[in-house]
Design a protein around this motif. Sequence first.
Motif, PDB file in Angstrom:
ATOM      1  N   LYS A   1      13.352  -7.085 -22.228  1.00  0.00           N
ATOM      2  CA  LYS A   1      12.336  -8.101 -22.520  1.00  0.00           C
ATOM      3  C   LYS A   1      12.342  -8.461 -24.014  1.00  0.00           C
ATOM      4  O   LYS A   1      12.308  -9.644 -24.375  1.00  0.00           O
ATOM      5  N   THR A   2      12.407  -7.464 -24.877  1.00  0.00           N
ATOM      6  CA  THR A   2      12.422  -7.705 -26.317  1.00  0.00           C
ATOM      7  C   THR A   2      13.677  -8.479 -26.727  1.00  0.00           C
ATOM      8  O   THR A   2      13.610  -9.413 -27.531  1.00  0.00           O
ATOM      9  N   SER A   3      14.822  -8.113 -26.160  1.00  0.00           N
ATOM     10  CA  SER A   3      16.075  -8.815 -26.465  1.00  0.00           C
ATOM     11  C   SER A   3      16.007 -10.268 -26.017  1.00  0.00           C
ATOM     12  O   SER A   3      16.449 -11.170 -26.732  1.00  0.00           O
ATOM     13  N   ALA A   4      15.444 -10.499 -24.829  1.00  0.00           N
ATOM     14  CA  ALA A   4      15.292 -11.867 -24.332  1.00  0.00           C
ATOM     15  C   ALA A   4      14.360 -12.666 -25.244  1.00  0.00           C
ATOM     16  O   ALA A   4      14.639 -13.829 -25.561  1.00  0.00           O
ATOM     17  N   ASN A   5      13.288 -12.042 -25.690  1.00  0.00           N
ATOM     18  CA  ASN A   5      12.364 -12.722 -26.599  1.00  0.00           C
ATOM     19  C   ASN A   5      13.031 -13.054 -27.930  1.00  0.00           C
ATOM     20  O   ASN A   5      12.789 -14.124 -28.502  1.00  0.00           O
TER      21      ASN A   5
ATOM     22  N   GLY B   1      23.676  -6.220 -20.889  1.00  0.00           N
ATOM     23  CA  GLY B   1      23.780  -7.606 -21.351  1.00  0.00           C
ATOM     24  C   GLY B   1      23.512  -8.593 -20.229  1.00  0.00           C
ATOM     25  O   GLY B   1      22.831  -9.607 -20.423  1.00  0.00           O
ATOM     26  N   PHE B   2      24.031  -8.306 -19.035  1.00  0.00           N
ATOM     27  CA  PHE B   2      23.776  -9.155 -17.859  1.00  0.00           C
ATOM     28  C   PHE B   2      22.284  -9.185 -17.543  1.00  0.00           C
ATOM     29  O   PHE B   2      21.734 -10.225 -17.177  1.00  0.00           O
ATOM     30  N   GLU B   3      21.614  -8.030 -17.670  1.00  0.00           N
ATOM     31  CA  GLU B   3      20.179  -7.973 -17.373  1.00  0.00           C
ATOM     32  C   GLU B   3      19.376  -8.865 -18.315  1.00  0.00           C
ATOM     33  O   GLU B   3      18.413  -9.512 -17.886  1.00  0.00           O
ATOM     34  N   VAL B   4      19.769  -8.908 -19.580  1.00  0.00           N
ATOM     35  CA  VAL B   4      19.058  -9.768 -20.534  1.00  0.00           C
ATOM     36  C   VAL B   4      19.270 -11.241 -20.156  1.00  0.00           C
ATOM     37  O   VAL B   4      18.321 -12.039 -20.196  1.00  0.00           O
ATOM     38  N   ILE B   5      20.481 -11.605 -19.754  1.00  0.00           N
ATOM     39  CA  ILE B   5      20.741 -12.989 -19.343  1.00  0.00           C
ATOM     40  C   ILE B   5      19.908 -13.333 -18.104  1.00  0.00           C
ATOM     41  O   ILE B   5      19.330 -14.429 -18.017  1.00  0.00           O
TER      42      ILE B   5
ATOM     43  N   GLN C   1      14.643   4.046 -17.530  1.00  0.00           N
ATOM     44  CA  GLN C   1      14.456   2.711 -16.949  1.00  0.00           C
ATOM     45  C   GLN C   1      13.304   1.946 -17.585  1.00  0.00           C
ATOM     46  O   GLN C   1      13.422   0.750 -17.856  1.00  0.00           O
ATOM     47  N   GLU C   2      12.200   2.635 -17.866  1.00  0.00           N
ATOM     48  CA  GLU C   2      11.040   1.971 -18.482  1.00  0.00           C
ATOM     49  C   GLU C   2      11.369   1.495 -19.900  1.00  0.00           C
ATOM     50  O   GLU C   2      11.053   0.367 -20.280  1.00  0.00           O
ATOM     51  N   MET C   3      12.059   2.343 -20.670  1.00  0.00           N
ATOM     52  CA  MET C   3      12.450   1.965 -22.036  1.00  0.00           C
ATOM     53  C   MET C   3      13.429   0.791 -22.009  1.00  0.00           C
ATOM     54  O   MET C   3      13.355  -0.113 -22.842  1.00  0.00           O
ATOM     55  N   MET C   4      14.334   0.800 -21.050  1.00  0.00           N
ATOM     56  CA  MET C   4      15.326  -0.270 -20.971  1.00  0.00           C
ATOM     57  C   MET C   4      14.692  -1.583 -20.516  1.00  0.00           C
ATOM     58  O   MET C   4      15.090  -2.649 -20.977  1.00  0.00           O
ATOM     59  N   ALA C   5      13.714  -1.520 -19.636  1.00  0.00           N
ATOM     60  CA  ALA C   5      13.012  -2.740 -19.219  1.00  0.00           C
ATOM     61  C   ALA C   5      12.360  -3.399 -20.432  1.00  0.00           C
ATOM     62  O   ALA C   5      12.402  -4.624 -20.594  1.00  0.00           O
TER      63      ALA C   5
ATOM     64  N   GLY D   1      25.707 -12.397 -22.306  1.00  0.00           N
ATOM     65  CA  GLY D   1      25.441 -10.997 -21.971  1.00  0.00           C
ATOM     66  C   GLY D   1      26.712 -10.380 -21.426  1.00  0.00           C
ATOM     67  O   GLY D   1      27.323 -10.939 -20.513  1.00  0.00           O
ATOM     68  N   LEU D   2      27.123  -9.252 -21.981  1.00  0.00           N
ATOM     69  CA  LEU D   2      28.329  -8.589 -21.501  1.00  0.00           C
ATOM     70  C   LEU D   2      28.009  -7.646 -20.346  1.00  0.00           C
ATOM     71  O   LEU D   2      26.957  -7.005 -20.322  1.00  0.00           O
ATOM     72  N   GLY D   3      28.949  -7.577 -19.398  1.00  0.00           N
ATOM     73  CA  GLY D   3      28.793  -6.695 -18.246  1.00  0.00           C
ATOM     74  C   GLY D   3      29.992  -6.815 -17.334  1.00  0.00           C
ATOM     75  O   GLY D   3      31.005  -7.421 -17.690  1.00  0.00           O
TER      76      GLY D   3
END
Length: 185
Positions: free
Chosen positions: A163-167, A22-26, A155-159, A6-8
């Motif tokens: 989650k989708t990226s992590a999945n 990217g950091f949030e997904v990690i 924020q809701e869309m990004m959350a 994850g980039l950040g």
Amino acid sequence: MKLIVGLGNPGSQYDKTRHNIGFEVIDQLSEQLQTPLTIQKHKGILGKGSYNGESFILLKPLTYMNLSGESIGEVSHFYKIEPSDIVVLYDDLDLPVGKIRLRQKGSAGGHNGLKSTIQHLGTTEFNRIRIGINRPAAGIPVPQYVLGKFTKDEQEMMAEAVKTSANACEAWLTKPFLQVMNEYN
């Protein structure tokens, strides 16, 4: 072994900014796969784990965005990970907020973290997940925009995008990336 990056930018002042998605997904994957990020080396913080027999590394480069490739290059060379076994997650100005797009290769598209990654891997042929942050409104400089925080509505869309990226990354641990692309694009 697979490498999920994850980039950040490191530092609390960059938490929850557009450039740090990217950091949030990690962080989400670390929780999801029960793989704590406890190893600080190769210019990053990483966690090593296994999922259904597939070994993987989660990586957050601590070099700041423009030098991300230094950490990615060190980890991939040290663990002998092929570019085809790497996925890089990053923010993308050319996608609407919360939209994700999976690709197997491509140019840096003006993203300095990707430019550095391409330089240090020596190829454009690695998997990536682009996470849309949209372009700034007229008059707002891009650097100021990407280092800004998401609005309450975003924020809701990004959350959901996190989650989708992590999945998608979790699915990639057991399926070919092309199949994951077809499922998540």
